[in-house]
Scaffold this motif. Structure first.
Motif, PDB file in Angstrom:
ATOM      1  N   LEU A 248      34.073  36.723 -22.941  1.00  0.00           N
ATOM      2  CA  LEU A 248      33.886  37.532 -21.746  1.00  0.00           C
ATOM      3  C   LEU A 248      35.067  38.477 -21.585  1.00  0.00           C
ATOM      4  O   LEU A 248      36.222  38.042 -21.570  1.00  0.00           O
ATOM      5  N   LEU A 249      34.768  39.760 -21.478  1.00  0.00           N
ATOM      6  CA  LEU A 249      35.775  40.800 -21.354  1.00  0.00           C
ATOM      7  C   LEU A 249      35.354  41.767 -20.252  1.00  0.00           C
ATOM      8  O   LEU A 249      34.162  41.955 -19.998  1.00  0.00           O
ATOM      9  N   ALA A 250      36.335  42.403 -19.608  1.00  0.00           N
ATOM     10  CA  ALA A 250      36.034  43.409 -18.595  1.00  0.00           C
ATOM     11  C   ALA A 250      37.116  44.474 -18.614  1.00  0.00           C
ATOM     12  O   ALA A 250      38.303  44.162 -18.811  1.00  0.00           O
ATOM     13  N   ASN A 251      36.710  45.715 -18.410  1.00  0.00           N
ATOM     14  CA  ASN A 251      37.641  46.838 -18.333  1.00  0.00           C
ATOM     15  C   ASN A 251      37.496  47.494 -16.966  1.00  0.00           C
ATOM     16  O   ASN A 251      36.410  47.980 -16.616  1.00  0.00           O
ATOM     17  N   LEU A 252      38.573  47.501 -16.191  1.00  0.00           N
ATOM     18  CA  LEU A 252      38.584  48.150 -14.891  1.00  0.00           C
ATOM     19  C   LEU A 252      39.149  49.553 -15.057  1.00  0.00           C
ATOM     20  O   LEU A 252      40.300  49.725 -15.460  1.00  0.00           O
ATOM     21  N   ASP A 253      38.332  50.552 -14.762  1.00  0.00           N
ATOM     22  CA  ASP A 253      38.697  51.956 -14.958  1.00  0.00           C
ATOM     23  C   ASP A 253      39.131  52.550 -13.626  1.00  0.00           C
ATOM     24  O   ASP A 253      38.309  52.787 -12.737  1.00  0.00           O
ATOM     25  N   LEU A 254      40.444  52.774 -13.486  1.00  0.00           N
ATOM     26  CA  LEU A 254      40.980  53.374 -12.267  1.00  0.00           C
ATOM     27  C   LEU A 254      41.047  54.882 -12.353  1.00  0.00           C
ATOM     28  O   LEU A 254      41.728  55.536 -11.542  1.00  0.00           O
ATOM     29  N   GLN A 255      40.353  55.452 -13.358  1.00  0.00           N
ATOM     30  CA  GLN A 255      40.244  56.895 -13.558  1.00  0.00           C
ATOM     31  C   GLN A 255      41.565  57.472 -14.075  1.00  0.00           C
ATOM     32  O   GLN A 255      42.586  56.795 -14.164  1.00  0.00           O
ATOM     33  N   GLN A 256      41.510  58.750 -14.457  1.00  0.00           N
ATOM     34  CA  GLN A 256      42.662  59.474 -14.983  1.00  0.00           C
ATOM     35  C   GLN A 256      43.310  58.731 -16.142  1.00  0.00           C
ATOM     36  O   GLN A 256      44.525  58.693 -16.296  1.00  0.00           O
ATOM     37  N   GLY A 257      42.447  58.125 -16.985  1.00  0.00           N
ATOM     38  CA  GLY A 257      42.940  57.483 -18.193  1.00  0.00           C
ATOM     39  C   GLY A 257      43.558  56.118 -18.001  1.00  0.00           C
ATOM     40  O   GLY A 257      44.094  55.541 -18.944  1.00  0.00           O
ATOM     41  N   ARG A 258      43.469  55.559 -16.801  1.00  0.00           N
ATOM     42  CA  ARG A 258      44.078  54.252 -16.546  1.00  0.00           C
ATOM     43  C   ARG A 258      42.987  53.187 -16.603  1.00  0.00           C
ATOM     44  O   ARG A 258      42.263  52.973 -15.629  1.00  0.00           O
ATOM     45  N   ILE A 259      42.882  52.548 -17.754  1.00  0.00           N
ATOM     46  CA  ILE A 259      41.890  51.498 -17.970  1.00  0.00           C
ATOM     47  C   ILE A 259      42.634  50.196 -18.237  1.00  0.00           C
ATOM     48  O   ILE A 259      43.513  50.129 -19.094  1.00  0.00           O
ATOM     49  N   TYR A 260      42.284  49.159 -17.503  1.00  0.00           N
ATOM     50  CA  TYR A 260      42.977  47.875 -17.604  1.00  0.00           C
ATOM     51  C   TYR A 260      42.015  46.831 -18.137  1.00  0.00           C
ATOM     52  O   TYR A 260      40.904  46.664 -17.622  1.00  0.00           O
ATOM     53  N   ASN A 261      42.470  46.137 -19.184  1.00  0.00           N
ATOM     54  CA  ASN A 261      41.632  45.185 -19.909  1.00  0.00           C
ATOM     55  C   ASN A 261      41.864  43.763 -19.391  1.00  0.00           C
ATOM     56  O   ASN A 261      42.996  43.288 -19.349  1.00  0.00           O
ATOM     57  N   PHE A 262      40.782  43.097 -19.028  1.00  0.00           N
ATOM     58  CA  PHE A 262      40.817  41.703 -18.577  1.00  0.00           C
ATOM     59  C   PHE A 262      40.092  40.858 -19.621  1.00  0.00           C
ATOM     60  O   PHE A 262      38.880  41.015 -19.818  1.00  0.00           O
ATOM     61  N   THR A 263      40.842  40.002 -20.309  1.00  0.00           N
ATOM     62  CA  THR A 263      40.257  39.082 -21.280  1.00  0.00           C
ATOM     63  C   THR A 263      40.231  37.685 -20.675  1.00  0.00           C
ATOM     64  O   THR A 263      41.273  37.128 -20.330  1.00  0.00           O
TER      65      THR A 263
END
Length: 476
Positions: A248-263
């Motif tokens: 299970l993986l998730a990527n939170l995209d805060l826009q302007q190129g800021r993507i945070y990966n949750f593993t």
């Protein structure tokens, strides 16, 4: 007219796709049949022995979507996918390029695919006017010897605002007859539906969504110092599908190129996320800013126990605080049915665990289930009459979830013991982590986590007692 000879895409996203090793492709067989795509209006003359796959199929997270593909070795369901690369700091990135595609084609094989690209059209593509769909591959395809050793052909074209890629890969060792089949397939290619409609439907497939977003929230406790580098965010997801999830993986995209990966590290083959169970992950978003009331894309990738991977995006708002999670009202025990026999489980949901000496720990049982099953691997048990249990042998599967309310000790060591009506122990935990007969799981403070314990079967079993010890660090 210019063709796009190479398309290399590297996105810094966490994902668990990998290319499959393949052997040699079978020799081509004769005969052609007409194939018409069910979803995308593609019509071709399909050579004998070739297989076809229909999308939409995610080939990389936030990336290319496969629409229809053909291969000469008869593997229905095959798609050439992106592969992961390890970057500095241990993070992962995806690569989807001609070389990556070529590496997945078996010796002697050929592969043709129509793919919807993730980004807008590059400057050097074949372009058609908005709303106009090309009737065939004229201007994009010419009869050619497609055999290459380490690369494939990426031919890009646009329709309206959408970019498509025609992928042609042919092993260097392919027979002349296979090359002729590739050319015949491409020459027969016709589009019977507007590609602008295809782009809309493929960009948002309506496939299975086995994961529900329970919570995306700032995670802070009263009196806790705020990290000036960025907010701490917790994501809680629930398996609402029909089968266990093993990755299970998730990527939170805060826009302007800021993507945070949750593993979600606590979800794995050995500790799958069962149906109606939650998994959580907390991390600090360095450099990330969150605005109240704004909606952010959360991309989810869930790999099911069957091997299928579901990737989709949900729109979420980040709450100001994580909702408090409390255990259900405590029950000292619960009765479950196992093969028609009532078995008592101690403790019951809502109760806090003890160790075998009666010492209480700050970990509560949230729910529990019991079933007969089979061993997934070989086990050694020094306490049972039969010391050895082989994969496939019958065993008891005890599973559930726990809530950790201890701020200092996230490492949990669990085991279970089974007793008959006279109080004699007749069943033992088969698993082995740091000690034979125990399992280890990690559950952060105020989070829930799942567990699975395998026990030796016994017809006289009437009571199962679950024990726990928690640690600050993983036990030796």
């Amino acid at each position: 007219m210019k063709y796009l000879a190479f398309l290399g895409i590297l996105l810094s996203l966490v994902i668990g796709f990998s290319a499959c090793a393949v052997g040699a492709a079978p020799p081509p067989t004769g005969g052609y049949g007409t194939y018409v795509s069910k979803n995308y209006g593609v019509r071709v003359q399909l050579p004998g022995g070739w297989a076809v796959s229909e999308g939409p199929e995610s080939l990389m997270m936030k990336g290319e979507t496969g629409l229809v593909s053909f291969n000469s070795w008869g593997d229905t369901g095959f798609w050439a996918r992106a592969v992961t690369e390890t970057a500095s700091g241990g993070s992962f990135s995806w690569e989807f390029s001609p070389g990556v595609v070529a590496s997945q084609i078996p010796r002697g094989g050929a592969y043709v695919a129509l793919v919807l690209a993730a980004s807008g059209p590059p400057s050097s593509t074949t372009t058609t006017p908005p709303g106009v769909t090309p009737p065939d591959l004229s201007g994009l395809y010419e009869s050619h010897d497609w055999r290459q050793e380490t690369t494939a052909y990426f031919k890009s074209f646009t329709v309206g605002e959408s970019q498509f890629i025609l992928i042609i890969a042919c092993s260097k060792n392919a027979a002349d007859a296979t090359v002729d089949q590739v050319n015949a397939l491409l020459q027969s290619w016709q589009f019977n539906a507007p590609l602008t409609d295809i782009a809309v439907s493929a960009a948002a497939p309506s496939g299975e969504r086995p994961v529900e977003v329970v919570c995306v929230a700032r995670d802070y406790k009263p009196g806790e110092l705020v990290n000036p580098g960025g907010p701490k965010v917790v994501i809680i997801l629930r398996n609402t599908g029909r089968e266990p999830i093993v990755s299970l993986l998730a990527n939170l995209d805060l826009q302007q190129g800021r993507i945070y990966n949750f593993t979600f590290d606590d979800v794995s083959d050995s500790h799958p996320l069962l149906t109606d169970k939650n998994a959580s992950k907390t991390q600090t978003l360095i450099g990330g800013g969150i605005s109240s009331g704004l909606v952010y894309p959360l991309e989810i990738a869930a790999t099911l126990q069957s091997g299928e991977t579901c990737i989709y995006t949900e729109q979420v708002m980040v709450a100001d605080a994580q909702p408090a999670e409390t255990p259900p009202p405590p029950t000292p025990m619960v009765s479950l049915i196992l093969d028609g026999v009532t078995v008592t489980i101690e403790p019951g949901p809502g109760s806090y665990f003890q160790n075998s000496a009666g010492e209480l720990y700050g970990v509560a049982l949230m729910d529990v289930s019991l079933a007969m099953g089979v061993c997934e691997q070989d086990y050694f048990s020094p306490w049972t009459t039969s010391n050895a249990f082989k994969a496939g042998d019958a065993c008891i599967i005890l599973s559930g979830s726990v809530l950790n309310t201890d701020k200092e000790r996230p490492e949990l060591n669990l085991w279970a013991e089974g007793y008959d009506a006279d109080g004699q122990q007749v069943s033992w935990t088969l698993d082995a982590s740091n000690l034979v007969g125990r399992i280890n799981i990690r559950v952060e403070y105020n989070q829930t986590g799942g567990f699975v314990i395998h026990l030796s079967p016994d017809a006289g079993l009437r009571t199962i007692r679950i024990f726990l010890v928690s640690y600050e660090f993983p036990p030796p």
